[in-house]
Design an enzyme around this catalytic site. Structure first.
Site, PDB file in Angstrom:
ATOM      1  N   ASP A  35       0.777  -1.248   0.000  1.00 16.65           N
ATOM      2  CA  ASP A  35       0.000   0.000   0.000  1.00 16.65           C
ATOM      3  C   ASP A  35       0.808   1.298   0.000  1.00 16.65           C
ATOM      4  O   ASP A  35       1.771   1.418   0.765  1.00 16.65           O
ATOM      5  CB  ASP A  35      -0.857   0.100   1.264  1.00 16.65           C
ATOM      6  CG  ASP A  35      -1.570  -1.175   1.628  1.00 16.65           C
ATOM      7  OD1 ASP A  35      -1.514  -2.134   0.855  1.00 16.65           O
ATOM      8  OD2 ASP A  35      -2.181  -1.212   2.700  1.00 16.65           O
ATOM      9  N   GLU A 217     -10.462  -2.217   3.997  1.00 20.29           N
ATOM     10  CA  GLU A 217      -9.135  -1.712   4.344  1.00 20.29           C
ATOM     11  C   GLU A 217      -8.922  -0.340   3.705  1.00 20.29           C
ATOM     12  O   GLU A 217      -9.624   0.052   2.772  1.00 20.29           O
ATOM     13  CB  GLU A 217      -8.052  -2.682   3.846  1.00 20.29           C
ATOM     14  CG  GLU A 217      -8.170  -4.080   4.464  1.00 20.29           C
ATOM     15  CD  GLU A 217      -7.043  -5.035   4.091  1.00 20.29           C
ATOM     16  OE1 GLU A 217      -6.538  -5.727   4.976  1.00 20.29           O
ATOM     17  OE2 GLU A 217      -6.662  -5.083   2.902  1.00 20.29           O
TER      18      GLU A 217
HETATM   19  C1  FRU Z   1      -3.864  -3.642   2.779  1.00 19.45           C
HETATM   20  C2  FRU Z   1      -3.257  -4.024   4.117  1.00 19.45           C
HETATM   21  C3  FRU Z   1      -3.632  -3.018   5.187  1.00 19.45           C
HETATM   22  C4  FRU Z   1      -2.513  -3.168   6.167  1.00 19.45           C
HETATM   23  C5  FRU Z   1      -1.339  -3.430   5.276  1.00 19.45           C
HETATM   24  C6  FRU Z   1      -0.320  -4.365   5.849  1.00 19.45           C
HETATM   25  O1  FRU Z   1      -3.189  -4.143   1.677  1.00 19.45           O
HETATM   26  O2  FRU Z   1      -3.662  -5.330   4.473  1.00 19.45           O
HETATM   27  O3  FRU Z   1      -4.909  -3.214   5.729  1.00 19.45           O
HETATM   28  O4  FRU Z   1      -2.361  -2.015   6.941  1.00 19.45           O
HETATM   29  O5  FRU Z   1      -1.843  -3.992   4.084  1.00 19.45           O
HETATM   30  O6  FRU Z   1       0.798  -4.458   5.002  1.00 19.45           O
END
Ligand code: FRU
Length: 527
Positions: A35, A217
């Site tokens: 992300d 998310e």
């Molecule tokens: C989304 C996610 C988020 C988390 C991060 C962990 O892709 O699962 O929810 O903060 O990646 O790497």
């Protein structure tokens, strides 16, 4: 304690040199990313922090990597900004510029940058098993970061409370900070407010609604003027979902509505399923109901999209992670793995009385407002008719991204086909087709190159696209391992990864079943 990793390696190889490495999309030099985090514009620089494994090219050791850019196309990677340690992984979050020094981390003259991130606590922590929100701050314009000793600043004793996006809200009662985060497994966005970024009060929650078959998310919330009219402000709530997106696996949906400083009230027109699709007996992935939800992208590879804080001229610019958790850890690249999407400027327009997002890729330098000097034209045609024949476009150019702009009247043609990264015998390539009868844009990557690395990778994506005055308008950006298609001025976007064979670089356009009229066909490259 400074959190900069002293093991940060020198970043040597220039972008574009290793196989599939994109020319104008960000990749970490030799590690894993997911992300985008902490997107912020500050002192003339766009900062991109990102979920990063500093020690390898699969997910793990989650820390915030860091890169900066002046034009959103060319990035410089810096040492890790906020590193994991034995007690916590540093999950996704956001960065604000604390202009009023509300946190006390900076001064009135030299505001601190404050990162609000999720502490994913490990066994060695007293908070083990929970995810909570924490702060880190920078007083050198984002280059080095310190964790706040009072962390975490907000906990719900939950194992899945994460991905805080914080923004400054100006209401009738004055200004405050608002946090938008998720209870991922309950398909809920939760809203909090704060005066100083350290102490937070619960406001409300939203969800489940629309697509809810996976975890929610990386949310975001921002206002935009519909058709640019300052008296018609709507709020956009982005909610990423994994799995359960329209093309399968990870994807981003959005809602349009009103935010009154405490709660988000969706417009009825943005709700396909007010209590969530799971509440409807026959709504499944790929179903008509899922297609009624509002999607940021109809492809397989655009996830965790969030927007920049403080972008110049009140622009709203988002970046997504160009990947899908279905197969993310297995992409056939090395030593780097994964890239971001292009930066996309989003606007709201009225479509049949409802506000809808449109997206345009940022391909020119927003700061300077000029065309990039590196853009080279390779083809620019006048109007002509395409009859049961094919036209060869310039080949893909290694080291460059290719931008194909087309405006076509399909007329009596049943299908228009772009074959990208095609073989000379026409049997291989990525097929982007418009089907006139079904009014669908279809991206078929089954013969696109290496698809064997994961059973879920070979796929066909489609999105409903109506012709406008009989015309199909496409802006296609192809960059070594990706195809991003912006349709009808960005009303529909479709993003897919591809891993073409080195020898297949031919691009073709053809019309089947009748003549089509090409109004515009322009191909240029960017390095
Ligand atoms: C989304 C996610 C988020 C988390 C991060 C962990 O892709 O699962 O929810 O903060 O990646 O790497």
């Amino acid at each position: 304690m400074s959190s900069r990793l002293d093991t940060a390696r020198p970043k040597t190889a220039p972008a574009g040199t290793s196989r599939f490495r994109p020319a104008i999309h960000f990749t970490a030099q030799d590690t894993w990313l997911n992300d985008p985090n902490g997107l912020v514009f500050h002192d003339g620089l766009y900062h991109l922090f990102f979920q990063n494994n500093p020690y390898g090219n699969v997910w793990g050791n989650m820390s915030w990597g860091h890169a900066t850019s002046r034009d959103l196309l060319h990035w410089t990677e810096h040492p890790v900004a906020i590193a994991c340690d034995e007690t916590e992984d540093i999950f996704s979050g956001s960065v604000v510029v604390d202009h009023g020094n509300t946190s006390g981390f900076g001064t009135a003259d030299a505001p601190a940058l404050v990162a609000i991130y999720t502490s994913a606590y490990k066994a060695a922590s007293e908070h083990s098993g929970t995810q909570a929100q924490s702060l880190a701050y920078s007083t050198d314009a984002g280059m080095t970061w310190r964790k706040y000793e009072g962390n975490p600043v907000l906990t719900r004793d939950s194992a899945n409370f994460r991905d805080p996006k914080v923004f400054r809200y100006q209401g009738d009662q004055g200004a405050c900070w608002v946090m938008v985060a998720v209870e991922a497994q309950h398909q809920k966005v939760v809203f909090y407010r704060s005066e100083d970024l350290k102490s937070w009060d619960f406001l409300s929650d939203f969800g489940p609604a629309n697509a809810d078959a996976g975890e929610w998310e990386c949310p975001d919330l921002f206002p935009l003027a519909v058709d640019g009219e300052p008296d018609n402000i709507k709020w956009v709530l982005i909610v990423n979902i994994n799995p359960g997106a329209v093309a399968g696996g990870s994807g981003g949906q959005y809602f349009i509505g009103h935010f009154d400083g405490a709660r988000f009230l969706p417009d009825a027109g943005s709700l396909a399923a007010p209590a969530g699709l799971a509440s409807l007996p026959d709504a499944k992935a790929g179903s008509a109901a899922l297609q009624q939800c509002l999607w940021l992208d109809w492809g397989r590879d655009c996830y965790a999209s969030v927007s920049f804080s403080n972008a110049p001229d009140d622009r709203r610019i988002i970046i997504g992670w160009m990947n899908n958790w279905d197969y993310a850890n297995e992409l056939p690249t090395s030593p780097w793995r994964s890239s971001m999407t292009l930066a996309r400027e989003v606007r709201l327009i009225a479509v049949n009385g409802s506000a809808r997002l449109i997206q345009q890729p940022v391909l020119a330098d927003l700061g300077a407002g000029e065309e990039l000097p590196t853009a080279k034209d390779h083809m620019n045609t006048d109007t002509y008719e395409l009859r049961n024949s094919a036209v060869r476009l310039p080949d893909a150019v290694p080291g460059s991204a290719q931008i194909i702009e087309a405006e076509i009247l399909p007329g009596n043609a049943e299908r228009l086909d772009f074959r990208l990264f095609g073989s000379s015998d026409g049997s291989r390539g990525t097929l982007l087709s418009y089907n006139t009868a079904s009014a669908q844009l279809i991206l078929d990557r089954r013969q696109s190159g290496d698809t064997c690395f994961h059973a879920k990778f070979a796929s066909v994506e489609s999105a409903p696209v109506d012709l406008e005055n009989g015309v199909l308008k496409l802006l296609i950006v192809v960059d070594h391992c990706s195809v991003e298609v912006f349709v009808q001025g960005g009303k529909v976007v479709l993003t897919d990864l591809i891993f073409p064979e080195t020898e297949n670089q031919e691009n073709w356009l053809s019309a089947e079943g009748g003549p089509a009229t090409i109004l515009k066909l322009a191909v240029s490259t960017l390095t």
